[in-house]
Design a protein around this motif. Structure first.
Motif, PDB file in Angstrom:
ATOM      1  N   UNK A  24      51.111  30.100  45.402  1.00  9.11           N
ATOM      2  CA  UNK A  24      50.579  28.835  44.930  1.00  9.11           C
ATOM      3  C   UNK A  24      51.400  27.717  45.541  1.00  9.11           C
ATOM      4  N   UNK A  25      50.776  26.827  46.266  1.00 13.74           N
ATOM      5  CA  UNK A  25      51.471  25.720  46.924  1.00 13.74           C
ATOM      6  C   UNK A  25      52.683  26.155  47.734  1.00 13.74           C
ATOM      7  N   UNK A  26      52.537  27.246  48.446  1.00  8.90           N
ATOM      8  CA  UNK A  26      53.635  27.720  49.279  1.00  8.90           C
ATOM      9  C   UNK A  26      54.703  28.484  48.522  1.00  8.90           C
ATOM     10  N   UNK A  27      54.515  28.604  47.226  1.00  5.44           N
ATOM     11  CA  UNK A  27      55.445  29.346  46.400  1.00  5.44           C
ATOM     12  C   UNK A  27      54.978  30.777  46.236  1.00  5.44           C
ATOM     13  N   UNK A  28      55.913  31.714  46.327  1.00  2.51           N
ATOM     14  CA  UNK A  28      55.538  33.099  46.075  1.00  2.51           C
ATOM     15  C   UNK A  28      56.061  33.488  44.701  1.00  2.51           C
ATOM     16  N   UNK A  29      55.147  33.840  43.830  1.00  2.00           N
ATOM     17  CA  UNK A  29      55.524  34.261  42.483  1.00  2.00           C
ATOM     18  C   UNK A  29      55.474  35.774  42.392  1.00  2.00           C
ATOM     19  N   UNK A  30      56.466  36.355  41.739  1.00  2.00           N
ATOM     20  CA  UNK A  30      56.364  37.763  41.390  1.00  2.00           C
ATOM     21  C   UNK A  30      55.579  37.800  40.085  1.00  2.00           C
ATOM     22  N   UNK A  31      54.544  38.587  40.055  1.00  2.00           N
ATOM     23  CA  UNK A  31      53.749  38.670  38.830  1.00  2.00           C
ATOM     24  C   UNK A  31      53.476  40.123  38.450  1.00  2.00           C
ATOM     25  N   UNK A  32      53.055  40.308  37.216  1.00  2.00           N
ATOM     26  CA  UNK A  32      52.569  41.602  36.755  1.00  2.00           C
ATOM     27  C   UNK A  32      51.108  41.396  36.391  1.00  2.00           C
ATOM     28  N   UNK A  33      50.292  42.341  36.820  1.00  2.00           N
ATOM     29  CA  UNK A  33      48.861  42.226  36.551  1.00  2.00           C
ATOM     30  C   UNK A  33      48.378  43.467  35.820  1.00  2.00           C
ATOM     31  N   UNK A  34      47.537  43.248  34.841  1.00  2.00           N
ATOM     32  CA  UNK A  34      46.921  44.375  34.144  1.00  2.00           C
ATOM     33  C   UNK A  34      45.738  44.841  34.987  1.00  2.00           C
ATOM     34  N   UNK A  35      45.724  46.117  35.383  1.00  2.00           N
ATOM     35  CA  UNK A  35      44.629  46.607  36.228  1.00  2.00           C
ATOM     36  C   UNK A  35      43.285  46.623  35.499  1.00  2.00           C
ATOM     37  N   UNK A  36      43.341  46.530  34.189  1.00  2.00           N
ATOM     38  CA  UNK A  36      42.108  46.630  33.414  1.00  2.00           C
ATOM     39  C   UNK A  36      41.483  45.257  33.134  1.00  2.00           C
TER      40      UNK A  36
END
Ligand SMILES: [Zn+2]
Length: 121
Positions: A24-36
């Motif tokens: 987002x706007x050149x920022x890299x965020x580490x995220x966790x995503x629910x596959x469901x």
């Protein structure tokens, strides 16, 4: 240890969340995503950094223009440069400058910052 190394379950689905990256706007965020259900959690450290960025972004700096030889020089506030995290190393590097629109110039550190990050890695 990084908190994202723990197993984190989606509070809605009770499924293990997967690590991913979000840009987002050149920022890299580490995220966790629910596959469901696709629910996302942003890494708190990255979110904090992003908030610092927003604070800086909303700030207006008054800087002086000086004539140096045939060019004009402006100083970039240290606060911004050090936030870009590679202070000494980007000083001598090339940045892209664009005459974006009447009354507006933009400086693009993108490439040189990437190079610095490569070296650090
Ligand atoms: Zn879920």
């Amino acid at each position: 240890m990084d908190i994202f190394e723990n197993t984190i379950l989606c509070k809605k689905c009770d499924v293990k969340m997967q690590k991913a990256k979000l840009v987002k706007r050149g920022f890299i965020f580490r995220i966790l995503v629910c596959p469901k259900c696709n629910e996302k959690i942003i890494h708190p450290v990255d979110e904090q950094e992003y908030n610092r960025f927003i604070n800086l972004k909303n700030k207006e700096f008054k800087v002086k223009m000086r004539l140096v030889g045939n060019s004009y020089a402006v100083s970039i506030p240290k606060e911004i440069v050090s936030f870009m995290s590679a202070q000494e190393k980007i000083m001598d590097s090339m940045v892209n400058l664009c005459f974006e629109e009447m009354g507006k110039l933009s400086l693009n550190f993108g490439q040189s910052l990437d190079k610095v990050k490569e070296k650090i890695r």
